[in-house]
Scaffold this motif. Structure first.
Motif: not given
Length: 144
Positions: A96-105, A112-130
């Motif tokens: 992925g780039g700065d605002e997109v998370y894309e993972l290749i297994n 796949y992707n990380y679970k994210t929070i969209k708060n103006g700029r997308q960021s990884i949601d760590f509220t329940k872990g990664l």
């Protein structure tokens, strides 16, 4: 003699207590560069019997045809490796780039992707872990 032994034991205990450091959270671990640590883990909502060894490192883009197509052959990309208690390993390259998370297994060639929070700029949601999610937005892997 008993006082000397008690003092030595007390000092040894105090020194050992100073050496103990709290284990990093998965968020702290992911923000650090290249390291390894043990974390609780789950695959498709099933919690593993023991902690997984999680490692972050870098991999050359030439190791995966999709990464090579996007980045060429000389780009180093983040690699997340999970060693499961049963001895199996999962390896995910972040393309992925700065605002997109894309993972290749690297094993099953799925994205796949990380679970994210969209708060103006997308960021990884760590509220329940990664949390790594599949294309249907269902939980694939959780590390905490």
């Amino acid at each position: 003699m008993n006082k000397l032994l008690a003092a030595a034991t007390g000092l040894a205990f105090a020194f050992g207590a100073v050496q103990v450091q709290a284990a990093p959270t998965i968020e702290e671990f992911m923000s650090a560069e290249n390291g390894s640590g043990y974390f609780n883990c789950a695959y498709k909502l099933k919690i593993a019997s023991k902690k997984c060894l999680v490692t972050t490192s870098n991999i050359n883009s030439s190791k995966d045809s999709r990464a090579r197509k996007i980045f060429g052959v000389d780009e180093y990309l983040p690699l997340l490796t999970i060693k499961w208690p049963d001895g199996d390993s999962s390896r995910y390259v972040d393309i992925g780039g700065d605002e997109v998370y894309e993972l290749i297994n690297l094993a099953d060639r799925k994205s796949y992707n990380y679970k994210t929070i969209k708060n103006g700029r997308q960021s990884i949601d760590f509220t329940k872990g990664l949390v790594i999610i599949n294309d249907d937005y269902k939980e694939h892997i959780r590390l905490w």
